[in-house]
Write an enzyme that holds these catalytic residues in place. Structure first.
Site, PDB file in Angstrom:
ATOM      1  CE1 TYR A  64      -3.158  -3.148   0.287  1.00 40.38           C
ATOM      2  CE2 TYR A  64      -3.239  -2.582   2.675  1.00 40.38           C
ATOM      3  CZ  TYR A  64      -3.698  -3.238   1.396  1.00 40.38           C
ATOM      4  OH  TYR A  64      -4.414  -4.437   1.614  1.00 40.38           O
ATOM      5  N   GLY A 221     -23.955   2.991  -3.988  1.00 37.51           N
ATOM      6  CA  GLY A 221     -24.829   2.722  -5.269  1.00 37.51           C
ATOM      7  C   GLY A 221     -23.750   3.149  -6.439  1.00 37.51           C
TER       8      GLY A 221
END
Length: 346
Positions: A64, A221
């Site tokens: 990372y 969403g």
């Protein structure tokens, strides 16, 4: 009078004695892959807030950044924080300067990676050390054998695997007990339920669920995609492509409608579904905002009945469009390693 500190429930992770908070904190997005690195002071404040709320499991990896997320955690752990947490990091993915990836699990690399992580994190011992991806050129017995030596030397406490197949997990566990398997598990990523979850439970291995919110899709969403920066790798994932997003949006709409009925957010509902999978499952949703972290903690208060679980699963059982990753990125589906008899040490 000062408010009493929040204490998250604890859970046993695996069978070797590790105990962690029932909710962990994935730290990747603070430094890498989900857009530009976030301001360091803000991320340290978020980590401290999470620890104060009772989170004990902090999840990072040497890839990372690379390395910058471990350095961030090293700073956040100062001032007495280290004693309050279990630190999980990973090795196995090496990034070249040109951006190409190599998966490595040979003993020399395992040892060098561990030494590097210890130094960046500023600790003497890593609580949970995962093989991030499986090197299919090296028998898993060889990789875990070197990890076993690191346990014996006191450099790591517990061994984990990430994105490993059921057979790889069995072979690894025969060399040294595996404490945890980290795997993507959420309402829209359920392929692990056929073999990997039952294998972990048979062997007494804890399950750490990463991306339990579908990389943010089960929170926001399809609108999520329009908010992502050009540097966010999610923009390139198959599930977030326009041709797949339209179908996947229907799943989110149903989850959202149920969340309204339950009086919670869709992300809390999706996270509660993971929590209800069992007391051996620790989800590690990542976030870069204290508000979102607080919402994730509140998901522990969402109670789901068997009929709620069945209804949720009926939404997500509709075929999710697009794979989790591109074909060229390793997952448990291609984690088989050669037999031990084939290994010739250099």
């Amino acid at each position: 009078m000062a408010a009493a500190p929040v204490t998250l429930p604890r859970m046993k992770l695996g069978s070797q004695g590790m105990e962690v908070s029932a909710l962990g904190l994935g730290c990747m997005g603070m430094s890498a892959y989900y857009g530009p690195p976030k301001p360091e002071p803000d991320m340290i404040a978020l980590i401290h807030h999470a620890v104060a709320a009772g989170v004990t499991l902090l999840d990072t990896s040497d890839v990372y950044g690379p390395h910058t997320n471990e350095l961030l955690l090293g700073k956040a752990l100062q001032g007495g924080v280290r004693e309050k947490v279990q630190l999980a990091t990973k090795f196995g993915i090496r990034l070249d300067a040109d951006g190409s990836r190599e998966i490595r699990g040979d003993p020399a690399y395992v040892r060098a990676s561990c030494e590097g992580s210890l130094k960046r994190l500023g600790v003497d011992c890593i609580d949970l050390y995962y093989q991030h991806r499986i090197d299919t050129r090296v028998p898993i017995e060889i990789t875990v054998g070197e990890l076993k030596k690191l346990v014996e030397e006191g450099k790591i406490k517990y061994i984990g695997l990430s994105e490993a197949s059921a057979s790889t997990i069995r072979r690894a566990h025969a060399v040294h007990p595996i404490t945890a398997v980290q795997i993507e598990w959420s309402l829209w990523s359920r392929d692990v339920e056929a073999e990997i979850i039952p294998t972990c439970r048979e062997l007494g291995i804890g399950i750490v669920a990463y991306s339990p919110l579908g990389r943010g899709f089960l929170s926001s969403g399809p609108n999520l995609v329009s908010t992502l920066s050009d540097q966010d790798f999610r923009k390139d994932l198959p599930r977030f492509q326009p041709e797949n997003l339209k179908k996947n949006a229907l799943i989110f709409e149903k989850v959202n409608a149920m969340a309204v009925r339950k009086g919670c957010t869709p992300s809390q509902l999706a996270l509660a579904w993971v929590h209800h999978q069992g007391t051996d499952v620790c989800p590690i949703p990542g976030t870069t905002k204290i508000e979102n972290f607080n919402n994730n903690v509140a998901a522990l208060s969402v109670k789901l009945m068997p009929e709620d679980m069945a209804e949720l699963e009926s939404y997500a059982s509709e075929e999710v469009q697009g794979d989790r990753y591109h074909d060229f990125l390793n997952t448990w589906n291609d984690s088989e390693t050669p037999p031990l008899s084939s290994w010739k040490a250099e």
